[in-house]
Design a protein around this motif. Structure first.
Motif, PDB file in Angstrom:
ATOM      1  N   LYS A   1       6.611  -0.440  10.130  1.00  0.00           N
ATOM      2  CA  LYS A   1       6.237   0.951   9.468  1.00  0.00           C
ATOM      3  C   LYS A   1       5.422   1.020   9.592  1.00  0.00           C
ATOM      4  O   LYS A   1       3.984   0.288   8.393  1.00  0.00           O
TER       5      LYS A   1
ATOM      6  N   ALA B   1      -3.645  -7.627   9.910  1.00  0.00           N
ATOM      7  CA  ALA B   1      -2.891  -8.452  10.094  1.00  0.00           C
ATOM      8  C   ALA B   1      -2.850 -10.190  10.679  1.00  0.00           C
ATOM      9  O   ALA B   1      -2.846 -11.063  10.915  1.00  0.00           O
TER      10      ALA B   1
ATOM     11  N   LYS C   1       0.876  -1.202  -0.006  1.00  0.00           N
ATOM     12  CA  LYS C   1      -0.151  -0.054   0.273  1.00  0.00           C
ATOM     13  C   LYS C   1       0.813   1.336  -0.010  1.00  0.00           C
ATOM     14  O   LYS C   1       1.288   1.860   1.295  1.00  0.00           O
TER      15      LYS C   1
HETATM   16  N1  LIG Z   1      -0.110  -5.205   8.377  1.00  0.00           N
HETATM   17  C1  LIG Z   1      -0.734  -4.918   8.114  1.00  0.00           C
HETATM   18  O1  LIG Z   1      -2.066  -5.735   9.545  1.00  0.00           O
HETATM   19  C2  LIG Z   1      -0.876  -5.279   6.106  1.00  0.00           C
HETATM   20  C3  LIG Z   1      -2.284  -5.937   6.249  1.00  0.00           C
HETATM   21  C4  LIG Z   1      -2.839  -4.630   4.581  1.00  0.00           C
HETATM   22  C5  LIG Z   1      -1.029  -4.142   3.896  1.00  0.00           C
HETATM   23  N2  LIG Z   1      -0.236  -4.380   4.199  1.00  0.00           N
HETATM   24  C6  LIG Z   1       0.796  -3.673   3.735  1.00  0.00           C
HETATM   25  O2  LIG Z   1       1.820  -5.057   3.376  1.00  0.00           O
HETATM   26  C7  LIG Z   1       3.075  -4.091   3.057  1.00  0.00           C
HETATM   27  C8  LIG Z   1       4.105  -4.606   4.303  1.00  0.00           C
HETATM   28  O3  LIG Z   1       3.539  -4.519   5.392  1.00  0.00           O
HETATM   29  P1  LIG Z   1       4.269  -5.484   6.710  1.00  0.00           P
HETATM   30  O4  LIG Z   1       2.926  -5.138   7.826  1.00  0.00           O
HETATM   31  O5  LIG Z   1       4.009  -6.874   5.853  1.00  0.00           O
HETATM   32  O6  LIG Z   1       6.098  -4.968   6.633  1.00  0.00           O
HETATM   33  P2  LIG Z   1       6.131  -3.953   8.033  1.00  0.00           P
HETATM   34  O7  LIG Z   1       4.884  -3.059   8.563  1.00  0.00           O
HETATM   35  O8  LIG Z   1       5.885  -5.469   9.197  1.00  0.00           O
HETATM   36  O9  LIG Z   1       7.419  -4.017   7.649  1.00  0.00           O
HETATM   37  C9  LIG Z   1       8.108  -4.818   8.676  1.00  0.00           C
HETATM   38  C10 LIG Z   1       9.382  -5.178   7.264  1.00  0.00           C
HETATM   39  O10 LIG Z   1      10.367  -4.424   6.895  1.00  0.00           O
HETATM   40  C11 LIG Z   1      11.290  -4.868   6.320  1.00  0.00           C
HETATM   41  N3  LIG Z   1      12.496  -4.080   6.348  1.00  0.00           N
HETATM   42  C12 LIG Z   1      13.288  -3.249   7.076  1.00  0.00           C
HETATM   43  N4  LIG Z   1      14.342  -2.516   6.795  1.00  0.00           N
HETATM   44  C13 LIG Z   1      13.875  -2.813   5.299  1.00  0.00           C
HETATM   45  C14 LIG Z   1      14.831  -2.401   4.227  1.00  0.00           C
HETATM   46  N5  LIG Z   1      16.355  -2.022   4.645  1.00  0.00           N
HETATM   47  N6  LIG Z   1      14.701  -3.379   3.116  1.00  0.00           N
HETATM   48  C15 LIG Z   1      13.663  -4.178   2.966  1.00  0.00           C
HETATM   49  N7  LIG Z   1      12.973  -4.606   4.155  1.00  0.00           N
HETATM   50  C16 LIG Z   1      12.800  -3.493   4.896  1.00  0.00           C
HETATM   51  C17 LIG Z   1      11.442  -5.656   7.769  1.00  0.00           C
HETATM   52  O11 LIG Z   1      12.524  -6.349   8.025  1.00  0.00           O
HETATM   53  C18 LIG Z   1       9.797  -6.271   7.685  1.00  0.00           C
HETATM   54  O12 LIG Z   1       9.713  -7.522   7.757  1.00  0.00           O
HETATM   55  C19 LIG Z   1       2.744  -2.447   3.319  1.00  0.00           C
HETATM   56  O13 LIG Z   1       2.268  -1.700   1.794  1.00  0.00           O
HETATM   57  C20 LIG Z   1       1.793  -2.180   4.379  1.00  0.00           C
HETATM   58  O14 LIG Z   1       0.403  -0.603   3.840  1.00  0.00           O
HETATM   59  C21 LIG Z   1       0.067  -4.190   5.576  1.00  0.00           C
END
Ligand SMILES: NC(=O)c1ccc[n+]([C@@H]2O[C@H](COP(=O)([O-])OP(=O)(O)OC[C@H]3O[C@@H](n4cnc5c(N)ncnc54)[C@H](O)[C@@H]3O)[C@@H](O)[C@H]2O)c1
Ligand SMILES: O=P(O)(O)OC[C@H](O)CO
Length: 350
Positions: free
Chosen positions: A297, A155, A121
């Protein structure tokens, strides 16, 4: 067709929850999918151990999805090229600021017949006053088809197997159905639509609205105010698509990727939570992100900046006052209590 190899690119909170689903389906449908699902992990130490080693031994991402067991055949891999080797289906699920760097590493090193779906997103700013969809970033670097999966999917709740829905946006319906088989379970129900751009844009914009909802929560306003934020935010989302993505369908906003995601995120999401703390404490958002999310993040703050870059360049900030106010509050150019003036004077009321 031989069983397809699925690779999950990302292993944060959502990445790990989705790896659980995909790993389950790979075990359930061996005729369709290779049992092993590789998950690329940005390596880090957790309590002195490599996160990949923890995931592969204990089958739990203890940092980003604590308390949830992952299928044994979900294999954490720290080298993205190794994770991607021979993959047929890529699931991109990492914070949007990192996607270009990862795709550049994959470029020239994946199967030309591979397909992808983005769960990410956000947007990327494009030189000259525009923005790029994340699906376009992936497509342009890797030269493969890219669909989008978005929905009301906090999530931790999905990982606990609480019933929910998601939308796959894919112009090619055959590919949409193939992807549906990767994700759909008894508790994670998927609807495919062809309006793929609107699906993706909804997912990105709702994080900005959630930030506004957090601000009004933190200022002490109740559910009626939040309902107004959701309604005005939705109107701006629809207008944004009308103006910048003509051909968007209004009915897509009634799918899980639209109104449903907006509601869940304005009540239960991380953007809302951190924005509320910002309004209450006045601490910088980046500091709160570190203190409250332990490596996860926020996407709302950068997304507000990305869309403002385009709205400013096109002299359209006033047509999107909620999006604009959120960005200015995040920047410190506007005091958080001015959020209410933005709602009160919204063009919807003129
Ligand atoms: N968490 C939710 O509930 C949710 C639900 C639907 C969609 N999303 C979307 O999915 C996407 C991913 O979200 P998430 O919740 O899995 O991530 P997150 O917010 O948990 O982010 C952390 C991740 O970023 C990684 N990271 C940190 N520094 C990094 C770098 N320099 N290079 C690459 N990776 C690095 C970390 O290792 C970790 O895996 C986002 O766009 C979010 O909006 C999230
Ligand atoms: O926790 P948030 O605010 O990143 O929102 C999570 C999901 O996008 C909800 O679908």
């Amino acid at each position: 067709m031989p069983p397809q190899k699925v690779c999950v690119v990302g292993s944060g909170n959502w990445g790990s929850a989705i790896a659980k689903i995909v790993g389950f389906n790979a075990e359930e449908k061996p005729e369709l999918f290779d049992r092993e699902v590789r998950m690329w992990v940005f390596e880090e130490k957790v309590n002195g151990r490599n996160l990949t080693e923890i995931i592969n031994t204990d089958h739990e991402n203890v940092k980003y999805l604590k308390g949830i067991k992952l299928p044994q055949k979900v294999v954490a891999v720290p080298d993205v090229l190794e994770a991607a080797k021979a993959a047929d289906i890529f699931i991109f699920v990492l914070p949007h600021q990192f996607v270009r760097g990862i795709c550049e590493k994959l470029k020239g090193n994946i199967k030309s017949t591979a397909v992808a779906v983005t769960l990410i997103k956000g947007f990327e700013v494009a030189e000259g006053g525009g923005i790029r969809l994340i699906s376009d970033v992936i497509r342009s670097i890797l030269n493969i088809p890219v669909a989008a999966l978005m929905g009301a999917n906090i999530a931790n709740e999905v990982a606990q197997e609480n019933y929910c829905e998601a939308t796959i946006g894919c112009r090619d319906m055959a590919l949409g159905q193939k992807l549906k088989a990767v994700f759909q379970t008894k508790y994670f129900r998927i609807v495919c639509v062809q309006d793929e751009i609107t699906v993706e844009v909804c997912g990105a914009l709702k994080n900005v609205v959630a930030t506004a909802a957090g601000f009004t929560d933190g200022l002490g306003f109740g559910d009626n105010t939040k309902a107004a934020v959701i309604r005005l935010g939705l109107m701006e989302m629809i207008k944004f698509c009308e103006v910048f993505y003509p051909g968007s369908k209004l009915e897509t906003f009634f799918e899980s990727c639209g109104i449903a995601d907006l509601i869940t995120t304005c009540y239960g999401g991380r953007n809302r939570k951190v924005a509320e703390a910002f309004a209450k404490t006045g601490k910088p958002l980046l500091q709160l992100e570190k203190e409250m999310l332990d490596g996860q993040k926020l996407q709302g703050v950068p997304t507000a900046a990305e869309i403002n870059y385009m709205l400013k360049a096109k002299k359209m900030e006033e047509r999107f006052p909620l999006f604009t106010a959120v960005h200015k509050i995040c920047l410190g150019e506007l005091k958080v209590d001015k959020m209410l003036d933005c709602l009160r004077n919204h063009p919807e009321h003129m």
